[in-house]
Write an enzyme that holds these catalytic residues in place. Sequence first.
Site, PDB file in Angstrom:
ATOM      1  N   SER A   1       0.837  -1.113  -0.021  1.00 51.12           N
ATOM      2  CA  SER A   1      -0.041  -0.055   0.045  1.00 51.12           C
ATOM      3  C   SER A   1       0.733   1.213   0.027  1.00 51.12           C
ATOM      4  O   SER A   1       1.596   1.557   0.977  1.00 51.12           O
ATOM      5  CB  SER A   1      -1.094   0.073   1.086  1.00 51.12           C
ATOM      6  OG  SER A   1      -1.558  -1.230   1.516  1.00 51.12           O
TER       7      SER A   1
ATOM      8  N   LYS B   1      -7.387   1.696  -1.910  1.00 46.70           N
ATOM      9  CA  LYS B   1      -6.791   1.342  -0.829  1.00 46.70           C
ATOM     10  C   LYS B   1      -7.007   2.448   0.491  1.00 46.70           C
ATOM     11  O   LYS B   1      -7.370   2.163   1.707  1.00 46.70           O
ATOM     12  CB  LYS B   1      -5.517   0.870  -0.900  1.00 46.70           C
ATOM     13  CG  LYS B   1      -4.873   0.320   0.440  1.00 46.70           C
ATOM     14  CD  LYS B   1      -5.139  -0.843   1.033  1.00 46.70           C
ATOM     15  CE  LYS B   1      -4.495  -1.191   2.357  1.00 46.70           C
ATOM     16  NZ  LYS B   1      -5.042  -2.154   3.074  1.00 46.70           N
TER      17      LYS B   1
ATOM     18  N   LYS C   1       1.387   5.614   7.831  1.00 50.13           N
ATOM     19  CA  LYS C   1       1.763   5.887   6.497  1.00 50.13           C
ATOM     20  C   LYS C   1       0.722   5.883   5.890  1.00 50.13           C
ATOM     21  O   LYS C   1       0.546   6.770   4.801  1.00 50.13           O
ATOM     22  CB  LYS C   1       2.760   4.508   6.339  1.00 50.13           C
ATOM     23  CG  LYS C   1       3.047   4.349   4.907  1.00 50.13           C
ATOM     24  CD  LYS C   1       2.301   3.432   4.132  1.00 50.13           C
ATOM     25  CE  LYS C   1       2.118   2.008   4.546  1.00 50.13           C
ATOM     26  NZ  LYS C   1       1.384   1.029   3.759  1.00 50.13           N
TER      27      LYS C   1
HETATM   28  P1  NAD Z   1       5.910  -6.100   7.299  1.00 52.35           P
HETATM   29  O1  NAD Z   1       6.935  -4.925   7.831  1.00 52.35           O
HETATM   30  O2  NAD Z   1       5.608  -7.300   8.336  1.00 52.35           O
HETATM   31  O3  NAD Z   1       6.732  -6.844   6.255  1.00 52.35           O
HETATM   32  C1  NAD Z   1       7.543  -6.240   5.122  1.00 52.35           C
HETATM   33  C2  NAD Z   1       8.639  -6.903   4.737  1.00 52.35           C
HETATM   34  O4  NAD Z   1       9.425  -6.022   3.768  1.00 52.35           O
HETATM   35  C3  NAD Z   1       9.547  -7.466   5.689  1.00 52.35           C
HETATM   36  O5  NAD Z   1       9.750  -8.661   5.560  1.00 52.35           O
HETATM   37  C4  NAD Z   1      11.052  -6.249   5.407  1.00 52.35           C
HETATM   38  O6  NAD Z   1      12.272  -7.085   5.778  1.00 52.35           O
HETATM   39  C5  NAD Z   1      10.626  -6.396   4.016  1.00 52.35           C
HETATM   40  N1  NAD Z   1      11.448  -5.301   3.291  1.00 52.35           N
HETATM   41  C6  NAD Z   1      11.721  -4.183   3.523  1.00 52.35           C
HETATM   42  N2  NAD Z   1      12.598  -3.483   2.643  1.00 52.35           N
HETATM   43  C7  NAD Z   1      12.901  -4.272   1.687  1.00 52.35           C
HETATM   44  C8  NAD Z   1      13.580  -4.225   0.551  1.00 52.35           C
HETATM   45  N3  NAD Z   1      14.172  -3.083   0.117  1.00 52.35           N
HETATM   46  N4  NAD Z   1      13.853  -5.275   0.086  1.00 52.35           N
HETATM   47  C9  NAD Z   1      13.296  -6.531   0.205  1.00 52.35           C
HETATM   48  N5  NAD Z   1      12.557  -6.635   1.356  1.00 52.35           N
HETATM   49  C10 NAD Z   1      12.301  -5.542   2.033  1.00 52.35           C
HETATM   50  O7  NAD Z   1       4.894  -5.385   6.515  1.00 52.35           O
HETATM   51  P2  NAD Z   1       3.276  -6.222   6.279  1.00 52.35           P
HETATM   52  O8  NAD Z   1       2.276  -6.029   7.168  1.00 52.35           O
HETATM   53  O9  NAD Z   1       3.626  -7.478   5.336  1.00 52.35           O
HETATM   54  O10 NAD Z   1       2.729  -5.062   5.173  1.00 52.35           O
HETATM   55  C11 NAD Z   1       3.237  -5.031   3.942  1.00 52.35           C
HETATM   56  C12 NAD Z   1       2.361  -3.838   2.981  1.00 52.35           C
HETATM   57  O11 NAD Z   1       0.960  -4.513   2.876  1.00 52.35           O
HETATM   58  C13 NAD Z   1       2.332  -2.602   3.411  1.00 52.35           C
HETATM   59  O12 NAD Z   1       2.324  -1.672   2.514  1.00 52.35           O
HETATM   60  C14 NAD Z   1       0.789  -2.668   4.392  1.00 52.35           C
HETATM   61  O13 NAD Z   1       0.437  -1.464   4.645  1.00 52.35           O
HETATM   62  C15 NAD Z   1       0.163  -3.416   3.450  1.00 52.35           C
HETATM   63  N6  NAD Z   1      -0.965  -4.170   4.018  1.00 52.35           N
HETATM   64  C16 NAD Z   1      -0.796  -4.922   5.212  1.00 52.35           C
HETATM   65  C17 NAD Z   1      -1.913  -5.396   6.121  1.00 52.35           C
HETATM   66  C18 NAD Z   1      -1.505  -6.154   7.507  1.00 52.35           C
HETATM   67  O14 NAD Z   1      -2.584  -6.426   8.108  1.00 52.35           O
HETATM   68  N7  NAD Z   1      -0.581  -6.208   7.835  1.00 52.35           N
HETATM   69  C19 NAD Z   1      -3.009  -5.655   5.311  1.00 52.35           C
HETATM   70  C20 NAD Z   1      -3.214  -5.000   4.142  1.00 52.35           C
HETATM   71  C21 NAD Z   1      -2.046  -4.371   3.447  1.00 52.35           C
END
Ligand code: NAD
Length: 296
Positions: free
Chosen positions: A96, A171, A239
């Site tokens: 997102s 979103k 964010k």
């Molecule tokens: P998270 O922080 O658990 O995971 C993010 C991952 O990205 C981590 O494993 C991190 O190590 C990796 N990362 C960061 N920078 C990187 C790079 N340059 N190269 C490779 N890997 C890298 O986050 P999440 O909860 O999985 O959310 C991911 C996205 O999905 C976000 O944009 C969030 O807003 C969206 N989202 C999350 C949820 C939720 O409930 N958690 C629901 C819907 C949408």
Amino acid sequence: MKKVGFIGLGIMGKPMAKNLLKAGYELVVYDINQEAVKEVVAAGAKSAPTSKDVAAQSEVVITMLPNSPHVKAAVLGENGVLEGAKPGLVLVDMSSIAPLASQEIAAAVAKKGVEMLDAPVSGGEPKAIDGSLSIMVGGTKELFDRCTELLSKMGKSVVLCGDIGAGYTTKLANQIIVALNIAAVSEAFVLATKAGVNPELVFNAIRGGLAGSTVMEAKAPMIMAGNFKPGFKIDLHIKDLANAIETGHDVGVPLPLTASVMEILQALKVDGKGQNDHSGIALYYEKLAKVEARKK
Ligand code: NAD
């Protein structure tokens, strides 16, 4: 498209990648966190040392990263997707991020013949695990049609919302509704508790009526259990609301309620709770009212 690259194996990306493996896709994965990579490799994926190497071995690359700077770094940065991409590669960003950032990334990758969809999701970790996310997509209809089968292995609803960036705009609307809904549930449950009614009875009495919601079903039990383990982190919701407020200012839409909840989230972050689940909005109200809305 059977060869899929997956970059970003966090709370959401890990179960989404595992669902693609279960559906028979060949996966090459990368994350800066080696523990996450190991877990998905144990489930049958191959790993690659950089995003560039992921792209070189894939027909389609999915990114599931925190925010715009992370996606820009992974796609356009050193050893990023673009360096390894062959013309014709498809990039599907499911993170997102800001609608404007996705348009910038799409324009940059197009110069190397890479086509892009933005495809953020809603539903959180439980729906990522059972493959029933809601996926909101921006991009061309032709590319959407080519990617629908792949996306349907991660979500039960896959809707094309418009051109590139439209998925993220949708979103943002989703995130406003979720944040305000959690704040309303928190405010109401803290009131009921301090006025002497067991919050569990409040939940049972109202969940089937007009106030009931998917948000209440998911978050009220967490609040009543005092369980604020993420889930969806307060830092990530900050964010999203920052992106929503910026977009609102750009297009001329004041967002007064979003701005209020944003300040509640900021207060929680200052209080050291940025890594809590966003159901932790209740903690803000509980501190003000000096009562905890826990199940008796
Ligand atoms: P998270 O922080 O658990 O995971 C993010 C991952 O990205 C981590 O494993 C991190 O190590 C990796 N990362 C960061 N920078 C990187 C790079 N340059 N190269 C490779 N890997 C890298 O986050 P999440 O909860 O999985 O959310 C991911 C996205 O999905 C976000 O944009 C969030 O807003 C969206 N989202 C999350 C949820 C939720 O409930 N958690 C629901 C819907 C949408």
